[in-house]
Structure formats: C-alpha cells, structure tokens
Scaffold this active site. Structure first.
Site, PDB file in Angstrom:
ATOM      1  N   CYS B 176     100.990  51.870  84.131  1.00 24.08           N
ATOM      2  CA  CYS B 176     101.375  52.041  82.727  1.00 24.08           C
ATOM      3  C   CYS B 176     102.025  53.392  82.461  1.00 24.08           C
ATOM      4  CB  CYS B 176     100.167  51.833  81.842  1.00 24.08           C
ATOM      5  SG  CYS B 176      99.437  50.210  82.133  1.00 24.08           S
ATOM      6  N   HIS B 316      99.249  57.733  74.112  1.00 22.69           N
ATOM      7  CA  HIS B 316      99.215  56.523  74.932  1.00 22.69           C
ATOM      8  C   HIS B 316      98.527  55.430  74.100  1.00 22.69           C
ATOM      9  CE1 HIS B 316      99.490  54.160  78.514  1.00 22.69           C
ATOM     10  NE2 HIS B 316      98.192  54.088  78.715  1.00 22.69           N
ATOM     11  N   GLU B 327      91.522  59.826  75.785  1.00 22.41           N
ATOM     12  CA  GLU B 327      92.739  60.532  75.394  1.00 22.41           C
ATOM     13  C   GLU B 327      92.407  61.582  74.340  1.00 22.41           C
ATOM     14  OE1 GLU B 327      95.994  58.054  74.097  1.00 22.41           O
ATOM     15  OE2 GLU B 327      97.420  59.729  74.313  1.00 22.41           O
ATOM     16  N   LYS B 348     101.878  51.714  69.989  1.00 17.56           N
ATOM     17  CA  LYS B 348     101.315  50.444  70.492  1.00 17.56           C
ATOM     18  C   LYS B 348     100.599  49.667  69.398  1.00 17.56           C
ATOM     19  CE  LYS B 348     100.851  51.939  75.321  1.00 17.56           C
ATOM     20  NZ  LYS B 348     101.075  53.411  75.252  1.00 17.56           N
ATOM     21  N   HIS B 353     101.251  46.968  74.112  1.00 12.65           N
ATOM     22  CA  HIS B 353     101.355  47.798  75.316  1.00 12.65           C
ATOM     23  C   HIS B 353     102.435  47.208  76.224  1.00 12.65           C
ATOM     24  CE1 HIS B 353     100.694  50.373  78.539  1.00 12.65           C
ATOM     25  NE2 HIS B 353      99.396  50.241  78.741  1.00 12.65           N
ATOM     26  N   PHE B 412      96.525  52.456  85.175  1.00 10.77           N
ATOM     27  CA  PHE B 412      95.536  51.960  86.135  1.00 10.77           C
ATOM     28  C   PHE B 412      95.884  52.564  87.492  1.00 10.77           C
ATOM     29  CE2 PHE B 412      94.197  47.503  84.403  1.00 10.77           C
ATOM     30  CZ  PHE B 412      93.473  48.134  83.420  1.00 10.77           C
TER      31      PHE B 412
END
Lengths: 409, 425
Positions: B176, B316, B327, B348, B353, B412
């Site tokens: 991502c 993010h 975050e 997002k 996402h 990830f």
C-alpha cells in the site's frame, strides 16, 4: 546515463546463492569454479513432463529461518529467497549486527508466491461446465482460500519476510516484471550506492521452479522448453524455450568507503549496469539494444581478455539475437569467451540477472571461468586470468541489460 | 548552476509540473477535486461480480472507462494511461514520447478466474485434470493475448508503449506504499542526474472476487454494506476496516532547473522522501511504532524541514482500527504538540483504499490541496475516537493556507514511505 558529480565505487561484499547445484556459494564454487570439468546440471525431467526443471538442492531452511512459525508463513519461493538473503548477510558480516541491519536497505526482484493449486483444481472441478461466478464467490472461494497463503503469494512479501526474519529495516523495495525485475533491482541498488544515496544494500531475488502455476504463467506464451534437456544454445534450432531453475541469489552491495571502514572483504566491484527495453520489432532487436548498452559502458572495449556470462534464457528469437551480439564481441581482437550460466542452473527469471552477477563475482574471486557448458563452437575454453566479466540479462519477453563486474585492483 | 535550483543539501530540486488522477469519484483533477471538496463518497455496492453471501459487498470501483470484459491488468493500464495523459498534457512536456523513464506502482499480476476457466474449458476433451489439463490447454493453442496481459511487466509495457517513456519501464510494489515509492524512485533519479524528467504513476484495479475474499479473510475490510458511502470512516471510534478501491494517480516530475528553463508551470516541489521497513509482523506494525516513526522522520529530514513546518497531513488513514491508531501515535511522536494544531485528513474516507495507487493519488490530492488552499475533509467523522485526538477536518472542507504537506503511506509487509510536498518556490 548518469552524470552525477559524486561516484562511489560499488563493491560486492556478500553473496548468498542456492540453486539446483548447491546450498550455498561455496558449493557453487566447488562445482563451477574449481577448474574441474563441465558441471552436470541437476534435473527433474519427469515430474512436470514435458517440461524439465532444475530442482532446488537439498538444504536446511532452519539454518537461516530458525523459527518454525516463520517458515509456516511462507511457501517455497519465499523460503528460498529468505534463505539466500540470510546467507548473503552472513557472508558480508552483517548478520546479527543490529545497528548495521537497521541501516541496510533491501531491494528485491519478485514475481509472486505459490497459488494453492489444489484449491484451484477443486474450484475448477466444482464449477464444471457451469459459468457460474456466483457459485465461485459464494460457495467455493471463501471456504477454500487460506489467509496465510494470500500473504505467501504477495510479491512484496518476500521482502517483508526478509525484514522480519533477518531484521533488515533500512528500507524495502520490490521490483516486478519478470527478468526486468532483476535488471531494475540491480540497477537501482547500484546507482543509489554510486550516487551516495545509500551505503549498503541487500539485493536479489528467488525463483521456485517446482510449481505448476508458475509453469502455466509462462506456457501461455509458449516460453518453456519441452522435452529432454538441452543446453541454452542447443535449443535454437527447435523453437527455443527456457528451462526454469529453482534459485535464490542475493548480493550485498556496499560503497567501497563503507566496506573499508568496517574492514569487510570484497569479491569484486560493479563498474556499470545499463538497462533498456526495446520493442523487439524489426530495427529494434536484442542485438541492437545490447550494442547500444555496450556503447554506454565503453566507447572502446579495453585491452585484455573478456569473459561474458550470458543470461540467455533459451527463448527465441531473443537468444539467437543475443548470440549475434556475443559473436561480434568474439570477433574482436581480444581473448573472449562466452558461458550461458542458464545451462548449468536453469533460468531464474527475476533472479537470473542477480545470479549472473553473483557468479561473475565468484569467478573473479577464484580466478577461473567455468568449463564450457556445452560441446559447441560457441563456448570455447578460456584460460586467461580474469579481470572482468560482462553479464548479460535478456528477458524472455522484454528487457535487456548488461553489467560489468571487475576485479578490485 | 546556481543554488536557486538546489535544495539545502545541494541536490537538484524536484518540481512537479503535471498531475493526473482517476478514482471512483471520476476522471480528471476537476471532477475529483469538486467531489472531494463537497465530501462526496465514491463507494458503492459492487456490481462487477455477484456478491451474495460475501461479508463485504462494497468497493470504490472504476466502471466508466469502458474496459469490457474486466481484467485487472487492462483496467490498471487504462487508468494509468488516462491519469498520465492528463499529467503530461498539463506539463506540456511531450508530444509523442515522454522524455524520461517510467516508474509504475502496480499490483502483482496473475491469471484471473475467467481466464483460468477459459483455459480449463479449452481442453474439455482432455482426460487430464487440474493443472495438467490447464498446461495441456496452454500448450495446445495460442494464448498470446492472455500472455500479454498476465505478465508482471504487462501494465508497464502497455503504458510505456503508449506514452513512449524512455529506458526500462520500472514496476514496483511496496504494497500500500507503492504509489509513494514510484514517486521516490523518480525523485532519486532526478537528484542523481540520471534524468531531468520522470513519469511516476500508481495504479490499482484489484476489485475482483478472489482479491476481495482474500482481504476479507484477513478481517481487513469494512462490512458496513448497508451504507456504502459511510463505510470508510478513518479516525472514528466505530471504524471497522478499509474499503477496497480502484484508481490511478500520475505525476510528471522534473528537475526544477529544467522546468524553469523550458518555462514550465511549477505546481509544487517534492521536498523529501523517507522510508523505513518494519520487522515485526506481516500485517501489523511494531507496537512502539518505530518503523512508521522512522519513515516520517526520514521524510522530514530528507526534506530539510522541521516537523513544525508541516501545515497539513494527508494521512494514510485507512479506517482500520490498527492503522489509524498507529498513525496517530507516530505523528504525535514526530510532530509533538505541533500535531494539536495541524489538520490531518484522510482522502480514503471518500475514495476508499486504492492500495498500490494510493500513494500517488494522495500525492496528487496533496498538491491540489496546496494549490486550492482548501483542506479536503475526513467524511463520516461522527464519533471521534477518543484515543485519536486529532483535527481530522471533520466532514466539511476547510480553507487553509498550506505550504508543506506530509503524505503518509504504510504497507502490509512493513514497507512505509512518507513524502513531504511543498508549494511552488
């Protein structure tokens, strides 16, 4: 192409190699660089017939991936890569050095991990002749797919697992695109060190050849060699094709200043890596591309013997076009020799170019070329002292590259 | 060469001269920005395939480009080309060929179910079963088109061919964070002097049955199917996962000197990039946040700014319980008390996402934020998470003078990349 003002020397200070020929770099040296006769490739011609493959030599993954829980999170592709990466870190004297690992960058050339082919088959079987996507979504896949296998499939998870198992945490980048992944990864690592954007980088890739889903991905392009084994150059007359080989090839690249400061040994230096992609149409051939790339490395080829480790895959017409380029090199007023290392270890796709560079570094360190891999006019004996090795990387579909590896004076 | 073209570290400054974007909100900067400013969501029920019985049935798909039949590779390429064409036209840099390399963030390629079915059916007389039958079918006829779309190099090949980029087209994946990595690769190449221009794209088209189920099995997705537009709710107390989405973002990067020399309109500066890899877990960040904190710190340091100079954070903000908490903690660690007065919103909440594309799309939106002097909101921010005391630009856009943006991307596999983007000099 680069006109950066600062240019650091880029040394190879660690090598981790596994393939059908051996479980570490020393076993490859013993088989390939000890002045013995031509190596007999290790093959399995029956398991995936009509496709021969080079199976991985027996090795103990626990020596580099001690936790069973880590091993369970990976399939063979990731295990091979994580194992080879660990060997390279140990060889470079970086393994276990927490401070240095925290500053070591990671660059991986990756395809993807194994699909659960058993599940695929069950699904295809259940679906039968029905074109029923609803059935696929509702009944079959949710119960058949395993979450851990998803993570074992993701391209960037080879890098993820290397970070987790070996604590390499400076940064992490994964390049994709079949052979172009290997070209891009090696070039990226090389240029960053050369331009002082990084001091030390672990770079490489892996291939598990022993999987039907991988064979299918290449056979839809009719890229695989069928039938009994033949060496790379010997397949040209019959349509060509590559023979996949299970390999893991990781290298530690380091700026010479950084290596000297920590008293690291070095195998060789990388003097140049140049890459391109031609459309492989008339006028845009592999021959043309490699000739252009060579002219970026040298305006005149320097005196002295020149050994080329060809990464030719065996697919056509790329292999014949590369051979034309190599024949022109051979016609120069130099002592030259060509070795297609794919004849010994198979084609490593993403890992093939890193593998070639690793083998070149070993040849330079041990001062010997490998024996000709086939009894043809193409691979002639070579007994001169080796000062430099040119490594070619020509993708079976796309991507062309050259690397120049030289002895450190 | 004068210092006006170099940063505080003596490196060539990197200018942004073209931006392009495609998301579930529409094609192009204008439509996307209009939607973002009014807090509109692009999340809808999935119609691409039957979803009966699935835990998650919503996504932010891109259906308006006319890619029929859907294949991830074809849609990824189409969105990448659409976004890049918009960026190149804005930069006025190229006609038939782009004068620099391509750095493309794209999802891993694979043969998808419809094609696997087609292969299986092609060999219906075969007595073989399973993969032996698939391989026999592959051997037995021509599948050139399937091969051309199912290689890992396929999307980059298609984009490079169409746009005439130079050299080896580079495909990159850091999960991502991929879109941000593509930008970082361009920045580094320009700083090295390897090129004066680079085309950086992130694209993702992963809304297909298997990918949806895989993420669902990881319990990563929101299951708020009844109200799709309200499903993505970053920083809210009742957030329950991310919403898969598609899109592409493209940036034309140039050395500032080359851009000025040709009279280009400079839209912004990529001041800095920072990365840090995590070694804790395959899907979770180290509990102390060191890797994310490291990535933010490295970006700020690379940009040569103080944390206090950050005016806005393009978070993010995935809307997963874990990400948003980590975050916030990491931003607090680097920005300290400055975070109290620094707005941080998540695109997002509206576009979902976009995975491999998100870093590039959100960099485009960050530069539009600077350009327009408007902060896009975090929508669906009804019940703030008390553990995340943050100015999320709740529900409505807000005017603000923004000169410096921190844009975060965490993947990830522990691959974290942050960008610091600045106003034109």
């Amino acid at each position: 192409m680069s006109n950066a003002t600062r240019r650091n020397d880029v040394w190879i200070t660690g090598i981790g190699l596994v393939s059908s020929l051996g479980a570490n770099a020393d076993e490859h040296v013993a088989r390939l660089f000890s002045g013995g006769p031509a190596v007999r490739p290790a093959l399995d011609e029956s398991r995936y017939a009509p496709y021969p493959i080079h199976p991985l030599a027996p090795l103990d993954f626990s020596s580099q991936i001690p936790k069973k829980s880590d091993q369970r999170q990976m399939e063979l592709w990731q295990r091979i890569g994580v194992h080879a990466a660990g060997l390279a870190l140990s060889d470079a004297g970086i393994a276990g050095n927490a401070d240095l690992l925290d500053r070591t960058h990671l660059v991986v050339a990756a395809g993807s991990g194994e699909r659960d082919t058993k599940v695929d088959c069950e699904v295809l079987d259940k679906l039968g002749p029905r074109d029923d996507a609803a059935l696929l979504a509702k009944e079959v896949l949710p119960s058949a797919l395993r979450p851990t296998l998803f993570l074992a499939q993701l391209s960037n998870m080879l890098a993820g697992n290397i970070s987790i198992v070996h604590n390499v945490t400076g940064s992490s980048r994964t390049f994709m695109g079949e052979e172009m992944a290997g070209l891009a990864a090696m070039e990226n690592a090389f240029r960053r060190i050369q331009a002082a954007q990084a001091d030390v980088i672990l770079v490489g890739g892996a291939l598990n050849a022993e999987r039907e889903d991988l064979l299918l991905g290449y056979e839809i392009g009719h890229n695989l060699w069928r039938g009994p084994f033949r060496q790379v150059w010997e397949r040209r007359g019959d349509g060509g094709g590559f023979i996949p080989g299970s390999v893991g090839a990781f290298i530690v690249l380091e700026s010479s200043a950084h290596a000297r400061a920590r008293c690291a040994k070095a195998y060789a230096k990388i003097s140049a890596i140049e890459t391109d992609r031609t459309s492989r149409e008339p006028g845009e051939t592999v021959l043309h591309a490699l000739t252009q790339l060579l002219s970026r490395i040298w305006s005149d080829i320097p005196d002295g013997p020149l050994l080329t480790f060809s990464g030719a895959s065996g697919t056509e017409p790329a292999t014949s076009e590369e051979l034309l380029f190599l024949s022109r090199l051979a016609s120069l007023d130099h002592e030259t020799a060509i070795r297609a290392f794919g004849s010994a270890v198979g084609h490593g796709v993403e890992a093939h170019f890193p593998m070639g560079i690793a083998l070149a570094a070993l040849a330079l360190k041990h001062g010997t070329a490998l024996a000709p891999t086939e009894p043809s006019e193409i691979e002639r004996p070579f007994s001169a002292a080796i000062e430099r090795v040119l490594v070619t990387g020509v993708g079976h579909w796309r991507g062309e590259g050259l690397a120049l590896i030289e002895a450190i004076q | 060469m004068t210092n006006a073209y170099r940063d505080s570290k003596g490196r060539p400054l990197v200018a942004v001269t073209g931006l392009g974007v495609v998301t579930s909100l529409g094609q192009g900067k204008e439509d996307n920005w209009a939607a973002l400013k009014t807090g509109r969501s692009g999340i809808r029920p999935i119609t691409r395939f039957p979803t009966d019985g699935l835990r998650t049935t919503i996504a932010g798909t891109v259906e308006f480009l006319g890619i029929e039949p859907y294949s991830a590779s074809a849609l990824s390429a189409a969105m990448a080309i659409a976004a890049a064409t918009e960026a190149i036209e804005q930069a006025r840099i190229a006609s038939s060929t782009f004068p620099g390399p391509l750095y493309l963030a794209t999802p891993p390629a694979e043969i998808e179910w419809p094609q696997r079915r087609a292969l299986y059916d092609a060999s219906s007389t075969s007595t073989e079963t399973g993969y032996k039958r698939l391989l026999a079918a592959a051997r037995g006829s021509e599948w050139r088109e399937l091969h051309a779309i199912s290689q890992f190099a396929s999307v980059a090949e298609c984009v490079a061919r169409r746009l005439g980029t130079r050299g080896l087209p580079v495909s990159v994946s850091t999960a991502c964070a991929s879109g941000a990595t593509a930008i970082q690769l361009g920045v580094e190449a320009i700083r090295r002097g390897d090129t004066t221009a680079a085309l950086c794209i992130g694209t993702d088209s992963s809304v297909q049955i298997e990918a949806l189920i895989r993420f669902s099995l990881l319990s990563a997705l929101s299951t708020r199917n009844d109200a799709p537009a309200e499903a993505s709710r970053p920083f809210s107390k009742e957030r329950d996962g991310f919403v898969m989405a598609e899109g592409a973002g493209a940036l034309v990067l140039e050395s500032y000197q080359a851009a000025i020399a040709r009279g280009a309109n400079v839209l912004g500066i990529v001041l800095g990039c920072g990365e840090k890899a995590d070694d804790y877990h395959r899907t979770r960040s180290k509990p102390d946040g060191t890797a994310i904190i490291g990535a933010i710190r490295n970006a700020v340091a690379d940009a040569g700014v103080d944390p206090g100079d950050i005016d806005y954070v393009n978070a993010h903000g995935t809307s997963t319980p874990e990400n948003d908490k980590m975050e916030y903690m990491s931003l607090r660690a680097v920005l300290g008390d400055h975070l109290t007065t620094t707005p941080a919103s998540s695109n997002k909440s509206m576009i979902g996402h976009t995975l491999s594309a998100s870093g590039a799309i959100e960099a485009v939106f960050s530069l539009l934020t600077i350009q327009n002097g408007v902060l896009p909101p975090t929508i669906n921010y009804v019940t703030p998470d008390p553990e995340i005391p943050i100015d999320a630009v709740a529900n409505s856009a807000r005017p603000a003078e923004v000169r410096t943006v921190l844009s975060n991307s965490f993947g990830f596999g522990g691959q974290n990349v942050c960008l610091v983007l600045g106003a034109p000099l």
